[in-house]
Design an enzyme around this catalytic site. Structure first.
Site, PDB file in Angstrom:
ATOM      1  N   GLY A 106      -3.909  34.737  -3.764  1.00  0.00           N
ATOM      2  CA  GLY A 106      -4.562  35.259  -2.611  1.00  0.00           C
ATOM      3  C   GLY A 106      -5.292  35.237  -2.664  1.00  0.00           C
ATOM      4  N   THR A 226      -8.201  37.960  -8.031  1.00  0.00           N
ATOM      5  CA  THR A 226      -7.751  38.928  -7.268  1.00  0.00           C
ATOM      6  C   THR A 226      -8.394  40.615  -7.081  1.00  0.00           C
ATOM      7  OG1 THR A 226      -5.297  40.014  -6.903  1.00  0.00           O
ATOM      8  CG2 THR A 226      -6.492  39.564  -9.373  1.00  0.00           C
ATOM      9  N   ASP A 228      -6.435  42.885  -6.513  1.00  0.00           N
ATOM     10  CA  ASP A 228      -5.869  44.065  -7.378  1.00  0.00           C
ATOM     11  C   ASP A 228      -6.416  44.268  -8.283  1.00  0.00           C
ATOM     12  OD1 ASP A 228      -4.075  42.645  -5.375  1.00  0.00           O
ATOM     13  OD2 ASP A 228      -2.799  41.339  -7.544  1.00  0.00           O
ATOM     14  N   LYS A 271      -4.070  66.232  15.171  1.00  0.00           N
ATOM     15  CA  LYS A 271      -2.028  65.783  14.676  1.00  0.00           C
ATOM     16  C   LYS A 271      -0.976  64.841  14.135  1.00  0.00           C
ATOM     17  CE  LYS A 271      -2.152  62.926  18.735  1.00  0.00           C
ATOM     18  NZ  LYS A 271      -2.705  63.298  19.706  1.00  0.00           N
ATOM     19  N   TYR A 272      -2.039  64.381  13.410  1.00  0.00           N
ATOM     20  CA  TYR A 272      -0.942  62.835  12.519  1.00  0.00           C
ATOM     21  C   TYR A 272      -1.323  63.148  11.461  1.00  0.00           C
ATOM     22  CZ  TYR A 272      -0.684  60.213  16.959  1.00  0.00           C
ATOM     23  OH  TYR A 272      -0.551  60.261  18.474  1.00  0.00           O
ATOM     24  N   ARG A 281      -0.315  44.511  -5.472  1.00  0.00           N
ATOM     25  CA  ARG A 281       0.494  44.616  -6.192  1.00  0.00           C
ATOM     26  C   ARG A 281       1.177  45.454  -7.056  1.00  0.00           C
ATOM     27  NH1 ARG A 281       2.477  39.453  -6.432  1.00  0.00           N
ATOM     28  NH2 ARG A 281       0.363  38.123  -6.120  1.00  0.00           N
ATOM     29  N   TYR A 567      -4.300  42.336   4.049  1.00  0.00           N
ATOM     30  CA  TYR A 567      -5.120  40.942   3.877  1.00  0.00           C
ATOM     31  C   TYR A 567      -5.725  41.464   4.902  1.00  0.00           C
ATOM     32  CZ  TYR A 567       0.247  39.811   3.509  1.00  0.00           C
ATOM     33  OH  TYR A 567       1.312  40.087   2.396  1.00  0.00           O
TER      34      TYR A 567
END
Ligand code: FBP
Length: 700
Positions: A106, A226, A228, A271-272, A281, A567
């Site tokens: 990636g 990476t 990650d 409200k959310y 990963r 992404y």
């Protein structure tokens, strides 16, 4: 200004303002391209040499010893700058070389600067050297698809994100045929060296290439890439050689910017609940960094969940004199309850909103799901091997795959020695939603990794959370707390006595806390009943509008928004930290090449310290390998690093959990990191995780 008909479109398009507005290049891009990252001191000298270090030791795997005999004894190489060297060394250093570079896996912000660093160093050593960029990942090596890099191309991408210049791919060079084709490409291009910029799997691949191509005189170097953040290298004594792969900082900052903005929106609109899945990963490094950057109300850390023990169950078992093995490890259901508890506690102080961060790989740490992942990996590998056909091409539809699993369960009933998939597995699997079944059965990537990014983990958890919140609502345990002053104001302006209605409506009217409607009052009908019983309304009478208003305010409506950050952050332009880090990795890769190294990974030691203390080094790849299950078989790979629950960074987050949940009246504790700033002084200069983990605890 209205457009004059007499002005042609051509004239409009040629107007300098229109040209500037429609140009593909903006001011930030100019600034980025012109930026010249600082170089580590050793690279300010005309030459560098390597010093083999015996200080760092590794535990070598037997299989790695067997399969990688020529590089397994490699040592850590320290790099030293030199103003002059012997003629032979100078000749070798400055010889004309052909060097290939490939991105693998990636995208990760900073990759273009690895190329730029390598290119600059190679051209400085010998301007006739050629650098080839292999196109679309390792396929470019196998198929000999490459471009020769030049100043124009390299300058266009300096300090910019993505791997756009030469693209990337996930192909693994894992067969004799692919290896032979790669060797052929190296021969054709007369490569002296190849730099593989990749994650743990790609660096593993680099080690095998180094072993294979040693006889051909092709040096292979890896670069730790990476987002990650799971390539972290320590030796057996715990010395940190590579604290973080490149790209991690940028991705974490980009996710944190977006999630920080959600914290702001959420606490404005109140409200959310925003449920944010973040990439990474398996490991939760990115989620941990996002927690530190944003102080979101709740951040799950997979590695922490794996460690979970249910003390209530354990205590019960102790009283019963039994052992409860189910007390260890977290189940999905239990996790959903922990989330619900946080939601309910915030609601009780009037905060029916918030932000939850979920790491992409959280399922890996949920025992029951991990068992499914391993079993299904084995089943798919078993099918492919025994039928010499691809499981996924044979069973195209989910229903076909499920039917195959049912047949395996039947087989386990007919033949007790068959244990791959039994009736219990099949029953449990049938209970999960079909989109989740589909996710778990999805094709593994070319390295045999489960593709967590393709599974809608957040949806699975959210489904369970919603179900349980409904139960809690029906039981009267999920209520929105009402401020006492507000209640009094509403009642008094309606001409009602708050002290008469309060005790009937609320279970804690006497306290100073937010008022919570009694558990038994869960509908207008039950409210009416309670008022009637206390003679506050007559039979057939109506609930006073003010009381109804307060009651409705206390009834929660759980509204959520799902987000996936991955992404987008992966494609962000690199932070200054990543720009400097990667440029120096490119310089390091060249230094290793110029000094004849192979099977080494370019790295920078002391990343957590001030730049003046950064130390470029080469880390031997082969000794980092261990055996791991991949596609149902054991394979030699570099061990991924996961979040250490004893690390300072994790313990700091753990200690702040209650504060950041902010299930108390008053403000939340959100931190808004803002967008990545390339210029100016306010941008942090390294990941917070790195900084915390580098604290010397003897000073604490
Ligand atoms: P690498 O390990 O190759 O750097 O990729 C990291 C990653 O972005 C993970 O965070 C994510 O799970 C995966 O790639 C997504 O893969 P894909 O790009 O194939 O969808």
């Amino acid at each position: 200004m209205p457009v004059n008909d007499a002005i042609s479109l051509k004239e409009i398009l040629n107007h300098p303002t229109v040209k500037k507005a429609t140009d593909d290049i903006n001011a930030e891009m100019f600034e980025r391209r012109a930026y010249s990252p600082s170089q580590c001191e050793v690279f300010s000298h005309p030459y560098t040499i390597l010093q083999k270090s015996d200080r760092y030791r590794f535990e070598v795997d037997r299989q790695a010893e067997k399969l990688l005999p020529d590089i397994i004894t490699n040592k850590v190489q320290l790099i030293e700058g030199k103003d002059s060297v012997d003629d032979d060394v100078a000749r070798q250093y400055g010889k004309k070389r052909n060097i290939g570079i490939v991105f693998s896996g990636g995208p990760s912000p900073g990759g273009h600067n690895v190329i730029a660093g390598l290119y600059d160093a190679a051209k400085k050593a010998n301007s006739d050297s050629k650098i080839y960029g292999f196109l679309v990942g390792p396929d470019g090596i196998i198929e000999n698809e490459a471009v020769e890099l030049n100043d124009d191309l390299v300058n266009r991408y300096r300090n910019l994100g993505g791997f756009t210049m030469i693209k990337t791919g996930r192909t693994k060079i894992d067969s004799k045929e692919k290896m032979a084709l790669s060797r052929e490409t190296c021969r054709r291009l007369q490569l002296d060296a190849l730099v593989v910029v990749g994650g743990d799997d790609s660096n593993t691949n680099a080690a095998f290439l180094a072993q294979e191509l040693m006889a051909d005189g092709v040096q292979i170097l890896g670069v730790p890439k990476t987002i990650d953040g799971d390539i972290q290298v320590r030796d057996v004594d715990g010395n940190v050689l590579c604290a973080m792969s490149f790209g991690f900082h940028t991705a974490a900052r980009a996710f944190a910017n977006a999630i920080g903005n959600l914290c702001t929106d959420s606490s404005s609109d109140i409200k959310y609940w925003h449920i944010c899945k973040v990439m990474g990963r398996v490991a939760s490094h990115l989620a941990l960094e996002v927690a530190l950057q944003t102080h979101a109300n709740m951040t799950l850390i997979g590695e922490d969940l794996a460690d979970y023990t249910d003390n209530v169950r354990l205590e019960k078992a102790q009283v019963d004199g039994t052992r409860d093995y189910n007390a260890y490890g977290m189940t999905l259901r239990h996790l959903s309850r922990i989330i619900c508890e946080a939601i309910v506690r915030r609601a009780a102080v009037g905060k029916n909103y918030g932000v939850i961060v979920i790491p992409e790989g959280v399922l890996e740490f949920i025992n029951e799901i991990q068992v499914f992942i391993i079993k299904l990996n084995t089943i798919i590998a078993y099918y492919n091997k025994t039928h010499d056909m691809d499981f996924h091409s044979t069973f195209l539809r989910l229903e076909d795959k499920l039917e195959y699993l049912r047949r395996l369960a039947q087989r386990s009933r007919d033949d007790t020695s068959f244990r791959l998939w039994n009736t219990r597995d099949d029953d449990l699997f049938s209970d999960i939603p079909s989109f989740f079944q589909e996710g778990l059965l999805m094709e593994r990537d070319s390295h045999g990794n489960f593709q967590f990014s393709q599974v809608e983990t957040e949806k699975v958890l959210l489904g369970l959370v919603k179900d349980y919140l409904n139960i809690l609502k029906e039981q009267g345990r999920y209520k929105i707390g009402i401020q006492k002053d507000y209640f009094r104001k509403v009642m008094i302006s309606a001409g009602l006595d708050p002290d008469r209605y309060g005790p009937v409506l609320f279970k804690n009217y006497g306290s100073d806390a937010h008022l919570l409607v009694k558990s038994a009052v869960i509908s207008l009908k039950t409210l009416k009943q309670a008022l009637k019983e206390q003679r506050l309304i007559k039979a057939g009478g109506k609930i006073p509008a003010a009381v109804e208003k307060i009651f409705k305010k206390s009834m929660p409506n759980f509204k959520n928004q799902l987000h996936f950050y991955g992404y987008d952050g992966r494609g962000n332009d690199p932070t200054r930290f990543d720009c400097i880090y990667t440029y120096n990795l490119g310089l390091t890769a060249f230094s290793l090449i110029a000094n004849g190294a192979t099977g080494q990974m370019a790295a920078i030691k002391n990343l957590d310290k001030d730049f003046s203390r950064w130390e470029p080094i080469g880390i031997p790849i082969a000794p980092l390998m261990h055996l791991e299950e991949r596609k149902g078989k054991l394979a030699l790979v570099i061990e991924k690093s996961i979040v250490d629950v004893n690390s300072v960074a994790f313990r700091v987050v753990q200690a702040q959990r209650e504060k950041w949940l902010a299930a108390t009246p008053g403000d939340d504790h959100y931190r808004s990191p803002g967008p990545i700033r390339f210029t100016g002084k306010s941008e942090e200069d390294r990941p917070i995780t790195l900084e915390l983990n580098a604290i010397d605890c003897s000073d604490c």
